[in-house]
Write a protein that holds these residues in place. Structure first.
Motif, PDB file in Angstrom:
ATOM      1  N   LEU A   1      21.572  12.955   6.486  1.00  0.00           N
ATOM      2  CA  LEU A   1      21.365  12.466   7.848  1.00  0.00           C
ATOM      3  C   LEU A   1      22.665  12.493   8.648  1.00  0.00           C
ATOM      4  O   LEU A   1      22.677  12.911   9.814  1.00  0.00           O
ATOM      5  N   VAL A   2      23.768  12.103   8.029  1.00  0.00           N
ATOM      6  CA  VAL A   2      25.061  12.106   8.722  1.00  0.00           C
ATOM      7  C   VAL A   2      25.464  13.530   9.090  1.00  0.00           C
ATOM      8  O   VAL A   2      25.912  13.785  10.214  1.00  0.00           O
ATOM      9  N   VAL A   3      25.298  14.471   8.173  1.00  0.00           N
ATOM     10  CA  VAL A   3      25.669  15.862   8.463  1.00  0.00           C
ATOM     11  C   VAL A   3      24.828  16.417   9.602  1.00  0.00           C
ATOM     12  O   VAL A   3      25.347  17.055  10.529  1.00  0.00           O
ATOM     13  N   VAL A   4      23.525  16.160   9.581  1.00  0.00           N
ATOM     14  CA  VAL A   4      22.647  16.669  10.637  1.00  0.00           C
ATOM     15  C   VAL A   4      22.986  16.016  11.974  1.00  0.00           C
ATOM     16  O   VAL A   4      22.997  16.679  13.015  1.00  0.00           O
ATOM     17  N   LEU A   5      23.299  14.718  11.968  1.00  0.00           N
ATOM     18  CA  LEU A   5      23.646  14.043  13.217  1.00  0.00           C
ATOM     19  C   LEU A   5      25.003  14.488  13.755  1.00  0.00           C
ATOM     20  O   LEU A   5      25.254  14.415  14.954  1.00  0.00           O
ATOM     21  N   ILE A   6      25.879  14.967  12.893  1.00  0.00           N
ATOM     22  CA  ILE A   6      27.157  15.515  13.363  1.00  0.00           C
ATOM     23  C   ILE A   6      26.955  16.908  13.944  1.00  0.00           C
ATOM     24  O   ILE A   6      27.567  17.271  14.949  1.00  0.00           O
ATOM     25  N   LEU A   7      26.092  17.700  13.329  1.00  0.00           N
ATOM     26  CA  LEU A   7      25.871  19.068  13.804  1.00  0.00           C
ATOM     27  C   LEU A   7      25.021  19.131  15.073  1.00  0.00           C
ATOM     28  O   LEU A   7      25.168  20.064  15.859  1.00  0.00           O
ATOM     29  N   ALA A   8      24.154  18.168  15.290  1.00  0.00           N
ATOM     30  CA  ALA A   8      23.246  18.218  16.442  1.00  0.00           C
ATOM     31  C   ALA A   8      23.971  18.180  17.787  1.00  0.00           C
ATOM     32  O   ALA A   8      23.650  18.980  18.675  1.00  0.00           O
ATOM     33  N   PRO A   9      24.929  17.296  18.003  1.00  0.00           N
ATOM     34  CA  PRO A   9      25.568  17.270  19.329  1.00  0.00           C
ATOM     35  C   PRO A   9      26.427  18.487  19.650  1.00  0.00           C
ATOM     36  O   PRO A   9      26.714  18.745  20.815  1.00  0.00           O
TER      37      PRO A   9
ATOM     38  N   VAL B   1      17.507  27.197  11.893  1.00  0.00           N
ATOM     39  CA  VAL B   1      18.867  26.731  11.623  1.00  0.00           C
ATOM     40  C   VAL B   1      18.859  25.255  11.232  1.00  0.00           C
ATOM     41  O   VAL B   1      19.601  24.834  10.338  1.00  0.00           O
ATOM     42  N   ALA B   2      18.014  24.463  11.856  1.00  0.00           N
ATOM     43  CA  ALA B   2      17.979  23.025  11.555  1.00  0.00           C
ATOM     44  C   ALA B   2      17.555  22.781  10.116  1.00  0.00           C
ATOM     45  O   ALA B   2      18.184  21.996   9.395  1.00  0.00           O
ATOM     46  N   ILE B   3      16.502  23.431   9.675  1.00  0.00           N
ATOM     47  CA  ILE B   3      16.033  23.218   8.298  1.00  0.00           C
ATOM     48  C   ILE B   3      17.035  23.783   7.302  1.00  0.00           C
ATOM     49  O   ILE B   3      17.216  23.235   6.209  1.00  0.00           O
ATOM     50  N   ASP B   4      17.708  24.881   7.671  1.00  0.00           N
ATOM     51  CA  ASP B   4      18.762  25.413   6.800  1.00  0.00           C
ATOM     52  C   ASP B   4      19.906  24.414   6.650  1.00  0.00           C
ATOM     53  O   ASP B   4      20.458  24.251   5.557  1.00  0.00           O
ATOM     54  N   ALA B   5      20.249  23.736   7.732  1.00  0.00           N
ATOM     55  CA  ALA B   5      21.320  22.729   7.673  1.00  0.00           C
ATOM     56  C   ALA B   5      20.909  21.548   6.804  1.00  0.00           C
ATOM     57  O   ALA B   5      21.713  21.026   6.026  1.00  0.00           O
ATOM     58  N   VAL B   6      19.653  21.121   6.917  1.00  0.00           N
ATOM     59  CA  VAL B   6      19.168  20.006   6.099  1.00  0.00           C
ATOM     60  C   VAL B   6      19.192  20.385   4.619  1.00  0.00           C
ATOM     61  O   VAL B   6      19.689  19.629   3.776  1.00  0.00           O
ATOM     62  N   ILE B   7      18.665  21.551   4.286  1.00  0.00           N
ATOM     63  CA  ILE B   7      18.626  21.985   2.890  1.00  0.00           C
ATOM     64  C   ILE B   7      20.045  22.211   2.354  1.00  0.00           C
ATOM     65  O   ILE B   7      20.369  21.806   1.233  1.00  0.00           O
TER      66      ILE B   7
END
Length: 141
Positions: free
Chosen positions: A110-118, A128-134
């Protein structure tokens, strides 16, 4: 209902990223509401803490004579009640450790995804989003 449009996939977020979309409106009610809620929570926490500390200080202000009278009785207040439970192993240690580590992995993803989103890392192409989560889940393991 899905309607086909002429907007290219890469440009679909441009409307939301423009300065005119947000305008310069400040939501004063939301800001004041947040400040009031934070103030109320700080006040409640300070009230509970002050009452607890006042009670503990009153117990410590016992005179020497009363303290000598109370020596034979065990003091069953505060941390002395739970000192045996603090270092005791939990009943289901393996289940606890498994759930704790799974929670740590989910929080790190969750922290990594919240850092990449902004930084607009997810708006370039599909998936790309699901690749980042996985990917972040694999790194967290």
């Amino acid at each position: 209902r899905w309607v086909e449009s002429s907007v290219v996939f890469e440009d679909r977020f441009q409307k939301y990223l423009e300065e005119d979309f947000f305008e310069d409106r400040v939501h004063w009610f939301s800001i004041v509401n947040s400040l009031v809620v934070c103030g109320a929570l700080c006040f409640a926490t300070a009230l509970v803490l002050s009452r607890t500390l006042r009670r503990d200080f009153q117990r410590q202000d016992v005179s020497e004579a009363e303290e000598l009278e109370c020596m034979d009785r065990a003091d069953e207040s505060g941390w002395k009640q739970v000192h045996g439970d603090v270092f005791r192993r939990p009943d289901h240690l393996m289940s606890f450790a498994t759930l704790y580590s799974a929670g740590a992995e989910v929080i790190s993803v969750l922290v990594v995804v919240l850092i990449l989103a902004p930084i607009h890392a997810f708006h370039t192409k599909r998936g790309v989003a699901i690749d980042a989560v996985i990917g972040s889940y694999i790194v967290a393991r």
